[in-house]
Design a protein around this motif. Sequence first.
Motif, PDB file in Angstrom:
ATOM      1  N   ALA A  11       0.828  -1.209   0.000  1.00  0.00           N
ATOM      2  CA  ALA A  11       0.000   0.000   0.000  1.00  0.00           C
ATOM      3  C   ALA A  11       0.861   1.257   0.000  1.00  0.00           C
ATOM      4  CB  ALA A  11      -0.923  -0.007   1.212  1.00  0.00           C
ATOM      5  N   ASN A  13       3.739   1.664  -1.428  1.00  0.00           N
ATOM      6  CA  ASN A  13       4.215   1.873  -2.797  1.00  0.00           C
ATOM      7  C   ASN A  13       3.123   2.454  -3.678  1.00  0.00           C
ATOM      8  OD1 ASN A  13       6.740   0.868  -2.121  1.00  0.00           O
ATOM      9  ND2 ASN A  13       6.127  -1.235  -2.595  1.00  0.00           N
ATOM     10  N   ARG A  14       1.901   2.001  -3.489  1.00  0.00           N
ATOM     11  CA  ARG A  14       0.776   2.524  -4.280  1.00  0.00           C
ATOM     12  C   ARG A  14       0.579   4.005  -3.994  1.00  0.00           C
ATOM     13  NH1 ARG A  14      -4.452   0.792  -6.501  1.00  0.00           N
ATOM     14  NH2 ARG A  14      -5.146   2.733  -7.472  1.00  0.00           N
ATOM     15  N   ASP A  17       3.472   6.041  -5.536  1.00  0.00           N
ATOM     16  CA  ASP A  17       3.319   6.151  -6.981  1.00  0.00           C
ATOM     17  C   ASP A  17       2.255   7.191  -7.345  1.00  0.00           C
ATOM     18  OD1 ASP A  17       5.251   4.205  -7.206  1.00  0.00           O
ATOM     19  OD2 ASP A  17       3.820   2.581  -7.668  1.00  0.00           O
ATOM     20  N   GLU A  18       1.154   7.210  -6.590  1.00  0.00           N
ATOM     21  CA  GLU A  18       0.104   8.197  -6.867  1.00  0.00           C
ATOM     22  C   GLU A  18       0.566   9.607  -6.534  1.00  0.00           C
ATOM     23  OE1 GLU A  18      -3.904   7.643  -6.572  1.00  0.00           O
ATOM     24  OE2 GLU A  18      -3.843   5.459  -6.740  1.00  0.00           O
ATOM     25  N   LEU A  53      -4.773  -0.528  -1.602  1.00  0.00           N
ATOM     26  CA  LEU A  53      -4.335  -1.302  -2.768  1.00  0.00           C
ATOM     27  C   LEU A  53      -5.381  -1.280  -3.870  1.00  0.00           C
ATOM     28  CD1 LEU A  53      -2.612  -4.379  -1.127  1.00  0.00           C
ATOM     29  CD2 LEU A  53      -1.536  -2.621  -2.552  1.00  0.00           C
ATOM     30  N   GLY A  56      -6.262   3.194  -4.155  1.00  0.00           N
ATOM     31  CA  GLY A  56      -5.181   4.170  -4.157  1.00  0.00           C
ATOM     32  C   GLY A  56      -5.545   5.420  -3.381  1.00  0.00           C
TER      33      GLY A  56
END
Length: 191
Positions: A11, A13-14, A17-18, A53, A56
Amino acid sequence: MQWPQLRAEAAANRLRDELLAGTLGDVDHARIERAWQVARLQRRQHVFSDAVLTEGAAACPHGSRQRDVPGRVAVHDLVVRQVRIGQADTTERNPHAYRGAGIALDPGVLGTSALAVGPPGSGKTARIVRPVVESLCLQALSGQAAVIYLTSGGAHRTPDDAFDAIVRVGDPGSPTPTRPRPCSPRRWWAI
């Protein structure tokens, strides 16, 4: 913002990334941070991680599913829950250290009450009331506050569909306000 409390989770990493893609805004950050705090208290980190997850930056949404207010009029810092309303005057009446300094309001100040005095047309509504209401609405979207709008029956008001719930005093058909229960996957984070 690396989300260290979620480092072992995908989560984190998500969310990173966002953030880098520009799809995670300040309201999203404040809302997700608040939801994480509640998840930890309720020992429901797995539900939180699954929501992040799956959705996002849109995870743990406000009941309206809105993620920001349109056309912001003020500068906000949702981490410390402050709204900037202007600058201190540079006159001799103000201590030298405060002359020209930025002025911001936070819930601690507003919780004790506020009084804005000035002649009609001096900017009280535009420079104080609108930014404060906007700040409270942003905090409501991030799960940090609730906004209650009171008006007389005949006054010009915002349309009913702009609110999550309408309670009309004295109307037996009006819904009774209730607190959401943490049973629905979408509403578990609400307190």
